[in-house]
Design a protein around this motif. Structure first.
Motif, short mmCIF file in Angstrom:
data_model
loop_
_atom_site.label_atom_id
_atom_site.label_comp_id
_atom_site.label_asym_id
_atom_site.label_seq_id
_atom_site.Cartn_x
_atom_site.Cartn_y
_atom_site.Cartn_z
N GLY A 30 0.80 -1.23 0.00
CA GLY A 30 0.00 0.00 0.00
C GLY A 30 0.82 1.27 0.00
N ASP A 31 2.13 1.17 0.29
CA ASP A 31 2.98 2.37 0.29
C ASP A 31 3.13 2.91 -1.14
OD1 ASP A 31 3.41 2.25 2.98
OD2 ASP A 31 5.45 1.45 2.86
N ARG A 237 2.70 1.73 -6.49
CA ARG A 237 2.37 1.30 -5.13
C ARG A 237 2.89 -0.11 -4.87
NH1 ARG A 237 -1.51 3.57 -2.02
NH2 ARG A 237 -2.17 5.65 -2.69
N ALA A 238 3.35 -0.33 -3.66
CA ALA A 238 3.85 -1.65 -3.27
C ALA A 238 2.68 -2.60 -3.04
CB ALA A 238 4.70 -1.54 -2.01
N LEU A 239 2.79 -3.84 -3.57
CA LEU A 239 1.77 -4.87 -3.35
C LEU A 239 2.16 -5.83 -2.23
CD1 LEU A 239 0.83 -5.90 -7.01
CD2 LEU A 239 -0.41 -4.39 -5.47
N SER A 240 3.44 -5.88 -1.95
CA SER A 240 3.95 -6.77 -0.91
C SER A 240 5.13 -6.08 -0.24
CB SER A 240 4.37 -8.12 -1.50
OG SER A 240 5.27 -7.92 -2.58
N PRO A 388 -3.17 -11.80 -4.32
CA PRO A 388 -4.21 -11.33 -3.39
C PRO A 388 -4.41 -9.82 -3.38
CG PRO A 388 -2.29 -12.20 -2.21
CD PRO A 388 -2.15 -12.60 -3.63
N ASN A 389 -3.41 -9.06 -3.82
CA ASN A 389 -3.54 -7.61 -3.88
C ASN A 389 -3.59 -7.09 -5.31
OD1 ASN A 389 -3.58 -7.32 -1.07
ND2 ASN A 389 -1.36 -7.21 -0.95
N THR A 427 -4.08 -1.22 -3.39
CA THR A 427 -3.78 -0.95 -4.80
C THR A 427 -4.05 0.49 -5.22
OG1 THR A 427 -6.00 -1.67 -5.49
CG2 THR A 427 -4.26 -3.35 -5.44
N HIS A 428 -5.08 1.12 -4.64
CA HIS A 428 -5.47 2.47 -5.04
C HIS A 428 -5.21 3.52 -3.96
CE1 HIS A 428 -7.48 0.13 -8.10
NE2 HIS A 428 -7.87 1.21 -8.73
#
Length: 491
Positions: A30-31, A237-240, A388-389, A427-428
């Motif tokens: 989320g970052d 954006r980072a997903l993991s 998952p993201n 993600t957003h």
């Protein structure tokens, strides 16, 4: 190498891939790793009169430029913000007599920016336009023919008083657009509406199971003089969890394809052979091609026949969608599902594609109960396949939740809406218009669920009365396109 506003990333040479981006610090899911405004961007030819040319939002009423009669804006704020990039374009359109195609307009905007600022490193950019890959040497005969036509059209449009560029450089710019043009979506993220160039984003390499996602944010132009004013931009954006030194990757194509098909698509559109872990080991291919197990397991010949039938039906379905024959689409989907269900597994991509189309079209036709059943099956399959993201997973779960709510299935609807909200927060981000809309839905469905749990009979009575006192809410018309791709390719 880093540059102002991009301190958290570094350009490096990635083995077997050329240039890439790597993290300079740790990031959590989320970052925002970086945000980047467009170097240049244009609205698609078919949407120039319904999409704002500054923020790319879809609006019912737009203000038209009084000079060229071509550009449209939300209001005076967006029009003033666009003037620096539109000034030369406005004059050229008036002299040319009409606006050229989106590729020509984008190339011209890039050239005018180079004329104003030079072709070196722009503020906040890690690489210059000159250093971006163009892959012109990899073009086939048809692509070279299109390139020559674009260059010719550009030279007809380009004003003689502007800085003149050589044919080789103009070809380079069109090559850059061809393989680096990023798809821009409307404020709801449901339709591709334009294309832009983002030099920093272009440095992120592909992985079919990436650790980052790219989201287009239209910005907030209404609050131009307040702390809430934001400009149109993409956000990486980072997903993991990402550690310092890790390469930052994004997916150029939708994961919902077997590895062989993804590799073919990447080779055709981006001129490289994907060597990611998921392609090399064909991870999840078994799920995407799953067939029914047990005593009634179908023969290989039957599976082959059903898959070919599915491909043929998808062509007919897409044709009917293009023509707006939605009842025919539903009929064809039901016919296809009847053939698929005894043979294909729940995660088979051909089954999932039909379920996706059927649920979307049935929702539009207000046939919510049947749509909800198909949407639930689609989501159950997606959850086993996608990261998952994944942003597309989040959007699909959101649509399924809304469909269940319309069908009066408040418990399942609220659960799906909450699941979608958790994905889209990553993600957003919480400030994106889609996430904000979903937060409102989440709160409303939670309130309705409490009411339902306290008195089911009373809840349905109140719901029925509330729906009678408002206009029938028509779901968005089904799109004729698949989910917008990360990078825009000229058709």
């Amino acid at each position: 190498m880093t540059k102002g506003g991009m301190e958290s990333v570094e350009v490096f040479t990635s083995e077997g891939k050329g240039r890439g981006l790597k993290a300079q610090k740790e990031f959590l899911p989320g970052d925002v790793i970086f945000a980047e405004p467009a170097y240049a961007a244009v609205v698609f030819d078919s949407l120039t009169h319904v999409i704002c040319h500054t923020c790319f939002k879809r609006q019912e009423r737009l203000h038209r430029c009084g000079q060229c009669k071509f550009a449209y804006y939300c209001d005076r704020t967006c029009q003033r913000a666009a003037w620096l990039n539109h000034k030369n374009e406005c004059s050229a359109i008036k002299k040319h007599g009409k606006a050229p195609s989106e590729n020509i307009r984008l190339a011209a905007r890039i050239m005018w920016k180079i004329e104003r600022e030079g072709s070196g490193l722009a503020e906040g950019c890690l690489v210059s336009i000159d250093d971006l890959q163009n892959h012109v040497d990899n073009f086939g005969e048809e692509e070279k023919k299109e390139l020559r036509a674009d260059v010719e059209s550009f030279l007809e449009f380009w004003p003689p008083q502007s800085q003149q560029f050589g044919m080789q450089y103009i070809s380079h710019i069109f090559g850059v657009i061809n393989c680096n043009g990023f798809t821009l979506s409307d404020q709801r993220g449901l339709q591709a509406v334009g294309v832009g160039i983002f030099p920093n984003l272009c440095q992120a390499n592909h992985d079919c199971w990436p650790n980052c996602t790219v989201i287009f944010n239209n910005g907030n132009h209404e609050a131009v003089r307040s702390m809430f004013h934001t400009q149109m931009r993409i956000e990486l954006r980072a997903l993991s969890k990402i550690s310092p030194g890790d390469e930052l990757t994004v997916s150029y194509v939708d994961f919902l394809n077997v590895s062989e098909e993804r590799r073919k698509q990447l080779k055709k559109q981006y001129y490289f052979d994907c060597a990611c872990e998921h392609c090399k080991k064909q991870i999840k291919d078994d799920l995407m091609l799953a067939v029914k197990e047990g005593e009634s397991k179908p023969s290989a010949e039957t599976v082959k026949e059903v898959i070919q039938f599915s491909k043929d039906m998808l062509e007919k379905i897409n044709k009917a969608r293009m023509e707006g024959l939605y009842h025919e689409v539903v009929k064809l989907c039901r016919e296809c599902l009847k053939k698929q269900e005894p043979v294909l597994g729940d995660t088979n991509i051909y089954l999932l594609r039909i379920l996706s189309i059927a649920s979307e079209v049935l929702s539009y036709l207000q046939m919510f109960e049947e749509a909800a059943d198909y949407a639930k099956r689609m989501v159950d399959g997606y959850l086993k396949i996608y990261h998952p993201n994944n942003a597309q997973l989040g959007m699909a779960v959101m649509r399924a939740g809304v469909t269940h709510w319309h069908a009066g299935l408040i418990e399942a609807g609220h659960g799906l809406i909450c699941k979608a909200y958790a994905i889209l927060l990553i993600t957003h981000g919480p400030s994106h218009p889609i996430t904000k809309d979903l937060e409102v839905m989440r709160v409303q469905s939670e309130m309705e669920l409490r009411m339902f749990q306290q008195n089911e009979f009373m809840y349905y009575k109140m719901r029925e009365a509330a729906l009678k006192n408002q206009k029938i809410q028509v779901m968005p018309e089904p799109s004729n396109e698949t989910s917008p791709s990360l990078f825009h390719k000229k058709e």
